[in-house]
Motif scaffolding. Structure first.
Motif, short mmCIF file in Angstrom:
data_model
loop_
_atom_site.label_atom_id
_atom_site.label_comp_id
_atom_site.label_asym_id
_atom_site.label_seq_id
_atom_site.Cartn_x
_atom_site.Cartn_y
_atom_site.Cartn_z
N ARG A 165 -44.60 12.89 -17.71
CA ARG A 165 -43.62 11.92 -18.02
C ARG A 165 -42.33 12.10 -18.84
N PHE A 221 -39.00 13.09 -17.39
CA PHE A 221 -37.97 12.19 -16.89
C PHE A 221 -37.54 11.26 -18.06
N ARG A 247 -35.52 5.54 -16.95
CA ARG A 247 -36.50 4.91 -16.44
C ARG A 247 -37.37 5.62 -15.10
N LEU A 248 -38.57 5.34 -15.28
CA LEU A 248 -39.28 6.10 -14.16
C LEU A 248 -40.23 5.01 -13.32
N CYS A 294 -43.00 4.66 -10.50
CA CYS A 294 -43.76 5.33 -9.61
C CYS A 294 -44.00 4.16 -8.30
N HIS A 330 -32.78 6.70 -13.42
CA HIS A 330 -33.68 5.91 -12.68
C HIS A 330 -34.41 6.58 -11.70
N ASP A 331 -35.33 7.10 -11.82
CA ASP A 331 -36.13 8.13 -11.07
C ASP A 331 -37.29 7.33 -10.21
N MET A 371 -41.23 8.26 -8.60
CA MET A 371 -42.09 9.39 -8.38
C MET A 371 -43.12 8.96 -7.32
N ALA A 392 -45.65 4.52 -16.71
CA ALA A 392 -44.35 4.45 -15.94
C ALA A 392 -43.66 3.25 -16.44
#
Length: 230
Positions: free
Chosen positions: A75, A78, A81-82, A84, A118-119, A121, A158
């Motif tokens: 985590r 990143f 923001r992540l 999932c 803003h990724d 996963m 997340a």
């Protein structure tokens, strides 16, 4: 059995798996009396819903410190923001079985993924090609070397979870993470009516934890992300 060992051995609680052995101890699960009924299913939340209604318990997955530290380490890669995500892809890839429509997801991710800010996963082993993974800000947990338990624990760390209905979604269902899960209206219709009681979330879910029985078009995915981040 290998999957069960992986999951149960990743818990903060200690489990002893005894396949094919009749439970004798009071703490054994499931007890013969409950597992012998017609309504018993390993794939239903019915008993969890009943326990929540009786005791007000919010079901949560409790991961071992080792698994949590692995998830925290991932985590930290990143800074923003992540979110999932899980794009279910099971042959023959029928939409009615809640399989992801790649063109819809591709457009959604291209609109919303912003590297470092803003990724997204992608979790699981489902085949998701470079048409998705080449989008800047979209990453594959499998390609990053994350194991299944680490991926599932990471859902709880997340900022959100958006997915097609599948077993992986239990990691979100039993967390405090905001989520929207898409289940095609024709997929497990009777079971969903029973567990959702005509609503769009499980009785134990929080306000920003929803299961939408609708097709996951680009616009529907946009609606889900807005709810998650609201």
């Amino acid at each position: 059995m290998k999957l069960a060992e992986l999951v149960f051995q990743s818990s903060v609680l200690e489990f002893k798996l005894q396949p094919g052995v009749e439970p004798k101890l009071a703490q054994a699960w499931p007890m013969t009396a409950s597992s012998g009924g017609l309504r018993f299913s390993y794939f239903s939340y019915s008993r969890i819903i009943e326990l929540h209604r009786a005791e007000g318990i919010e079901p949560r997955l409790e991961w071992s410190e080792r698994i949590l530290e692995e998830a925290r380490r991932s985590r930290r890669r990143f800074p923003g923001r992540l979110i999932c995500a899980h794009l279910k892809r099971v042959a023959p890839y029928q939409v009615e079985e809640s399989n992801a429509e790649i063109p819809e997801w591709r457009e959604f991710l291209a609109r919303n993924a912003k590297p470092g800010e803003h990724d997204f996963m992608i979790l699981g082993d489902d085949e998701v090609g470079d048409e998705i993974l080449a989008i800047p800000g979209v990453f594959s947990a499998r390609r990053m070397g994350m194991g299944l338990a680490e991926q599932l624990a990471g859902v709880g760390l997340a900022d959100g979870f958006i997915a097609m209905g599948s077993g992986i979604c239990a990691a979100a269902n039993f967390s405090a993470t905001p989520y929207v899960i898409f289940k095609h209206p024709a997929h497990h219709g009777r079971e969903m009516e029973s567990e959702l009681a005509g609503g769009d979330r499980f009785p134990f879910a929080q306000a920003r934890q929803r299961l939408w029985r609708r097709q996951a078009t680009t616009e529907a995915l946009e609606d889900g992300l807005r709810l998650i981040l609201s």
